[in-house]
Design a protein around this motif. Structure first.
Motif, PDB file in Angstrom:
ATOM      1  N   ASP A 349       0.849  -1.189   0.000  1.00  0.00           N
ATOM      2  CA  ASP A 349       0.000   0.000   0.000  1.00  0.00           C
ATOM      3  C   ASP A 349       0.886   1.241   0.000  1.00  0.00           C
ATOM      4  O   ASP A 349       1.538   1.529   1.013  1.00  0.00           O
ATOM      5  CB  ASP A 349      -0.883   0.026   1.259  1.00  0.00           C
ATOM      6  CG  ASP A 349      -2.014  -0.974   1.206  1.00  0.00           C
ATOM      7  OD1 ASP A 349      -2.930  -0.783   0.391  1.00  0.00           O
ATOM      8  OD2 ASP A 349      -1.978  -1.950   1.996  1.00  0.00           O
ATOM      9  N   TYR A 353      -1.398   6.923  -1.254  1.00  0.00           N
ATOM     10  CA  TYR A 353      -2.711   6.351  -1.537  1.00  0.00           C
ATOM     11  C   TYR A 353      -3.455   6.083  -0.229  1.00  0.00           C
ATOM     12  O   TYR A 353      -4.623   6.417  -0.076  1.00  0.00           O
ATOM     13  CB  TYR A 353      -2.580   5.007  -2.265  1.00  0.00           C
ATOM     14  CG  TYR A 353      -2.144   5.045  -3.701  1.00  0.00           C
ATOM     15  CD1 TYR A 353      -2.204   6.199  -4.466  1.00  0.00           C
ATOM     16  CD2 TYR A 353      -1.673   3.885  -4.311  1.00  0.00           C
ATOM     17  CE1 TYR A 353      -1.800   6.200  -5.788  1.00  0.00           C
ATOM     18  CE2 TYR A 353      -1.263   3.872  -5.632  1.00  0.00           C
ATOM     19  CZ  TYR A 353      -1.328   5.031  -6.373  1.00  0.00           C
ATOM     20  OH  TYR A 353      -0.933   5.018  -7.675  1.00  0.00           O
ATOM     21  N   ALA A 354      -2.744   5.449   0.702  1.00  0.00           N
ATOM     22  CA  ALA A 354      -3.400   4.922   1.897  1.00  0.00           C
ATOM     23  C   ALA A 354      -3.761   6.009   2.894  1.00  0.00           C
ATOM     24  O   ALA A 354      -4.849   5.984   3.482  1.00  0.00           O
ATOM     25  CB  ALA A 354      -2.497   3.881   2.568  1.00  0.00           C
ATOM     26  N   ARG A 355      -2.841   6.963   3.113  1.00  0.00           N
ATOM     27  CA  ARG A 355      -3.061   7.921   4.186  1.00  0.00           C
ATOM     28  C   ARG A 355      -3.460   9.312   3.703  1.00  0.00           C
ATOM     29  O   ARG A 355      -3.746  10.178   4.534  1.00  0.00           O
ATOM     30  CB  ARG A 355      -1.795   8.012   5.056  1.00  0.00           C
ATOM     31  CG  ARG A 355      -1.626   6.803   5.966  1.00  0.00           C
ATOM     32  CD  ARG A 355      -0.511   7.009   6.976  1.00  0.00           C
ATOM     33  NE  ARG A 355       0.797   6.839   6.389  1.00  0.00           N
ATOM     34  CZ  ARG A 355       1.463   5.691   6.338  1.00  0.00           C
ATOM     35  NH1 ARG A 355       0.914   4.587   6.831  1.00  0.00           N
ATOM     36  NH2 ARG A 355       2.666   5.622   5.794  1.00  0.00           N
ATOM     37  N   VAL A 360      -7.392   2.457  -1.024  1.00  0.00           N
ATOM     38  CA  VAL A 360      -6.908   1.170  -0.522  1.00  0.00           C
ATOM     39  C   VAL A 360      -7.833   0.025  -0.937  1.00  0.00           C
ATOM     40  O   VAL A 360      -7.376  -1.014  -1.394  1.00  0.00           O
ATOM     41  CB  VAL A 360      -6.724   1.180   1.020  1.00  0.00           C
ATOM     42  CG1 VAL A 360      -5.534   2.027   1.422  1.00  0.00           C
ATOM     43  CG2 VAL A 360      -7.969   1.648   1.742  1.00  0.00           C
ATOM     44  N   GLU A 361      -9.134   0.218  -0.797  1.00  0.00           N
ATOM     45  CA  GLU A 361     -10.052  -0.885  -1.093  1.00  0.00           C
ATOM     46  C   GLU A 361     -10.130  -1.172  -2.581  1.00  0.00           C
ATOM     47  O   GLU A 361     -10.200  -2.332  -3.002  1.00  0.00           O
ATOM     48  CB  GLU A 361     -11.437  -0.602  -0.511  1.00  0.00           C
ATOM     49  CG  GLU A 361     -11.458  -0.518   1.010  1.00  0.00           C
ATOM     50  CD  GLU A 361     -10.771  -1.697   1.690  1.00  0.00           C
ATOM     51  OE1 GLU A 361     -10.889  -2.849   1.197  1.00  0.00           O
ATOM     52  OE2 GLU A 361     -10.116  -1.482   2.727  1.00  0.00           O
ATOM     53  N   ARG A 364      -7.518  -3.400  -3.853  1.00  0.00           N
ATOM     54  CA  ARG A 364      -7.797  -4.815  -3.567  1.00  0.00           C
ATOM     55  C   ARG A 364      -8.888  -5.383  -4.474  1.00  0.00           C
ATOM     56  O   ARG A 364      -8.822  -6.548  -4.867  1.00  0.00           O
ATOM     57  CB  ARG A 364      -8.174  -4.967  -2.089  1.00  0.00           C
ATOM     58  CG  ARG A 364      -6.948  -4.828  -1.208  1.00  0.00           C
ATOM     59  CD  ARG A 364      -7.231  -4.534   0.252  1.00  0.00           C
ATOM     60  NE  ARG A 364      -5.961  -4.597   0.981  1.00  0.00           N
ATOM     61  CZ  ARG A 364      -5.060  -3.615   0.988  1.00  0.00           C
ATOM     62  NH1 ARG A 364      -5.303  -2.487   0.335  1.00  0.00           N
ATOM     63  NH2 ARG A 364      -3.925  -3.757   1.641  1.00  0.00           N
ATOM     64  N   GLU A 376      -1.825 -10.758   2.265  1.00  0.00           N
ATOM     65  CA  GLU A 376      -1.728  -9.397   2.787  1.00  0.00           C
ATOM     66  C   GLU A 376      -0.530  -9.244   3.719  1.00  0.00           C
ATOM     67  O   GLU A 376      -0.209 -10.126   4.504  1.00  0.00           O
ATOM     68  CB  GLU A 376      -3.002  -9.023   3.546  1.00  0.00           C
ATOM     69  CG  GLU A 376      -4.238  -8.885   2.674  1.00  0.00           C
ATOM     70  CD  GLU A 376      -4.334  -7.538   1.974  1.00  0.00           C
ATOM     71  OE1 GLU A 376      -3.385  -6.728   2.075  1.00  0.00           O
ATOM     72  OE2 GLU A 376      -5.381  -7.291   1.331  1.00  0.00           O
ATOM     73  N   ASN A 380      -1.240  -3.233   7.071  1.00  0.00           N
ATOM     74  CA  ASN A 380      -1.569  -2.830   5.705  1.00  0.00           C
ATOM     75  C   ASN A 380      -2.547  -1.656   5.723  1.00  0.00           C
ATOM     76  O   ASN A 380      -2.813  -1.072   6.765  1.00  0.00           O
ATOM     77  CB  ASN A 380      -2.131  -4.013   4.912  1.00  0.00           C
ATOM     78  CG  ASN A 380      -3.341  -4.648   5.593  1.00  0.00           C
ATOM     79  OD1 ASN A 380      -4.275  -3.956   5.980  1.00  0.00           O
ATOM     80  ND2 ASN A 380      -3.319  -5.963   5.753  1.00  0.00           N
ATOM     81  N   ARG A 381      -3.039  -1.314   4.532  1.00  0.00           N
ATOM     82  CA  ARG A 381      -3.954  -0.187   4.357  1.00  0.00           C
ATOM     83  C   ARG A 381      -3.382   1.081   5.009  1.00  0.00           C
ATOM     84  O   ARG A 381      -2.224   1.399   4.777  1.00  0.00           O
ATOM     85  CB  ARG A 381      -5.340  -0.547   4.884  1.00  0.00           C
ATOM     86  CG  ARG A 381      -6.022  -1.675   4.070  1.00  0.00           C
ATOM     87  CD  ARG A 381      -7.334  -2.093   4.697  1.00  0.00           C
ATOM     88  NE  ARG A 381      -8.098  -2.979   3.831  1.00  0.00           N
ATOM     89  CZ  ARG A 381      -7.906  -4.305   3.748  1.00  0.00           C
ATOM     90  NH1 ARG A 381      -6.953  -4.894   4.466  1.00  0.00           N
ATOM     91  NH2 ARG A 381      -8.650  -5.027   2.924  1.00  0.00           N
ATOM     92  N   GLU A 382      -4.187   1.789   5.814  1.00  0.00           N
ATOM     93  CA  GLU A 382      -3.745   3.072   6.375  1.00  0.00           C
ATOM     94  C   GLU A 382      -2.550   2.935   7.313  1.00  0.00           C
ATOM     95  O   GLU A 382      -1.853   3.911   7.580  1.00  0.00           O
ATOM     96  CB  GLU A 382      -4.891   3.764   7.114  1.00  0.00           C
ATOM     97  CG  GLU A 382      -6.014   4.252   6.218  1.00  0.00           C
ATOM     98  CD  GLU A 382      -7.027   3.167   5.900  1.00  0.00           C
ATOM     99  OE1 GLU A 382      -6.824   1.994   6.354  1.00  0.00           O
ATOM    100  OE2 GLU A 382      -8.028   3.467   5.214  1.00  0.00           O
ATOM    101  N   THR A 384       0.074   1.064   6.751  1.00  0.00           N
ATOM    102  CA  THR A 384       1.222   0.599   5.986  1.00  0.00           C
ATOM    103  C   THR A 384       2.511   1.320   6.370  1.00  0.00           C
ATOM    104  O   THR A 384       2.490   2.468   6.816  1.00  0.00           O
ATOM    105  CB  THR A 384       0.961   0.812   4.478  1.00  0.00           C
ATOM    106  OG1 THR A 384       2.038   0.278   3.720  1.00  0.00           O
ATOM    107  CG2 THR A 384       0.816   2.287   4.143  1.00  0.00           C
TER     108      THR A 384
END
Length: 466
Positions: A349, A353-355, A360-361, A364, A376, A380-382, A384
């Protein structure tokens, strides 16, 4: 890489770069006073800077959350410690207690040594914003880093890498100094490769008038990540898009956002709208670049000399792909994905992009539909961790390069823990970092962007091209 007074630093820009930027550096003896004037300007201009300067209580929560500190264990790479390099000056000149009590309250005079520390550590921060997500006060040290970089730029202290990239932007509209003929030749070669891989040819329209979509790729895709360009072309071909690439804006990234947010960032912003008008475009689709998408999403609608009536929607290619997948309009066959080859895939991630962008979704949605197995990372996601090369910390000079590798240790451990054989990185700067990081950390993974994998999974059987 030079070591100035014990500080590891990237190579500074010289006369050649400043001539290309049409800038005259401030003489060293005047730099501290000039930097202080700019700090005064930004504290009045940015509330986020004042918050960062006045709210930190040194709780320490940010330390173990920062990959640069984890990789170096340098106290000045703790986000609070990095901000303190500026906070000491802020206290001395802009607070009552600092003016009265000086060092007793941690206030210090601004000197050339101060600026050398800023130059060293503000270009070790990758501006990933993870510290802001764990800070109980919401302090985003990235704001301090970015303002510090802008002040340094204004007085003539700029890494050679960033300055040379900015010169290329002014000349060509991209980071890599790609010329129109070079762009066309590369895209024709990629069309040949697609024909070899798929048995039919997909053309890349260039500077095509009356196009519905302007696709803005990263210029790095022409050198390091050609499969990303091919994946985008495969997607547009599949949906039957009327699209084009402009030779004047082949840059999804924006180094101006990482160095000079006034003139250089605005140059790329205006080029987008110029090409929208010139080519009659109805929508702009952004390519794979994390900081570039953050800069585009936040600033292209507002940092422009063009009137609102001339503007069109701007979306990211992964939001476009996800919309088609959710609507059932893409036929994807993960088992036949010739890039993933049935191997387990893990997703990186990108920080921006994430924060910063909420992307993020949909990453996926696209990946899970395109490959047979996804493993995964954790976290992950925010939550990361950065790749270690974000915000243009892609220096090749020996000691700074070694810092890049240290910065990536946390991410390398996370990748290795998944056991995956394919690393998906949907950001051009992340990919540039991973190209170096994978062999340095002896990771047994292949590297692809996300649109690379989507394109390879598209099932053209029975489609109009076959």
């Amino acid at each position: 890489m030079p070591v100035v007074d014990g500080l590891k630093q990237p190579v500074k820009a010289g006369p050649k770069e400043f001539e290309g930027l049409h800038l005259v550096p401030v003489p060293d003896e005047e730099k501290p006073a000039e930097a202080l004037k700019w700090l005064d300007y930004y504290r009045k201009e940015r509330r986020s800077l004042v918050m960062a300067m006045e709210s930190c209580v040194k709780c320490g929560l940010c330390a173990e959350q920062c990959h640069t500190y984890l990789g170096t264990r340098d106290p000045n790479n703790i986000p609070a410690g990095r901000a303190d390099l500026m906070r000491k000056v802020y206290k001395r000149y802009f607070t009552v207690q600092g003016k009265l009590f000086g060092k007793l309250v941690g206030a210090e005079e601004i000197t050339m040594r101060t600026l050398e520390e800023w130059f060293s550590y503000y270009y070790q921060c990758t501006e990933c914003r993870r510290c802001g997500h764990v800070c109980p006060f919401g302090i985003d040290t990235c704001e301090v880093t970015m303002i510090g970089r802008q002040i340094l730029y204004n007085i003539g202290m700029v890494p050679k890498l960033h300055a040379a990239t900015d010169v290329a932007i002014l000349k060509t509209g991209n980071h890599m100094a790609l010329t129109p003929s070079g762009i066309v030749d590369t895209l024709e070669f990629l069309s040949d490769e697609i024909e070899e891989e798929r048995g039919f040819r997909i053309e890349f329209p260039v500077d095509k008038p009356n196009s519905d979509i302007l696709y803005v790729p990263s210029s790095a895709d022409f050198f390091l990540n050609p499969d990303t360009l091919k994946g985008a072309a495969e997607f547009f071909e599949y949906i039957g898009a009327n699209w084009t690439i402009s030779t004047r804006i082949t840059e999804a990234g924006n180094f101006g956002y990482l160095s000079d947010q006034t003139r250089i960032q605005r140059e790329l912003v205006n080029r987008v709208w110029e090409e929208v008008a010139r080519l009659g475009v109805k929508k702009v689709v952004w390519g794979e670049c994390g900081h570039g998408w953050r800069a585009a999403k936040m600033y292209i609608p507002t940092m422009s000399d063009y009137p609102t009536k001339m503007r069109v929607p701007i979306t990211h290619i992964h939001d476009e792909v996800a919309a088609y997948i959710k609507a059932g309009k893409l036929k994807l066959n993960p088992k036949d994905n010739f890039r993933a080859q049935g191997l387990p895939v893990t997703l990186h991630d990108p920080c921006n992009y994430a924060r910063a962008c909420g992307l993020v979704e949909n990453l996926r949605v696209n990946l899970y539909a395109s490959v047979t197995e996804v493993r995964e990372m954790n976290p992950n996601r925010e939550k990361t961790f950065c790749c270690g090369g974000g915000s243009g910390v892609l220096f090749d000079d020996p000691e700074m390069y070694q810092l890049r590798i240290k910065f990536s240790q946390k991410k390398a451990d996370m990748i290795r823990a998944t056991g995956a054989k394919v690393l998906c990185a949907p950001c051009s700067i992340c990919k540039a970092q991973f190209h170096a990081m994978i062999p340095e950390h002896k990771l047994d993974v292949k590297l692809y962007g996300l649109i690379d994998l989507v394109g390879a999974a598209l099932d053209f059987k029975g489609h109009r091209q076959v």
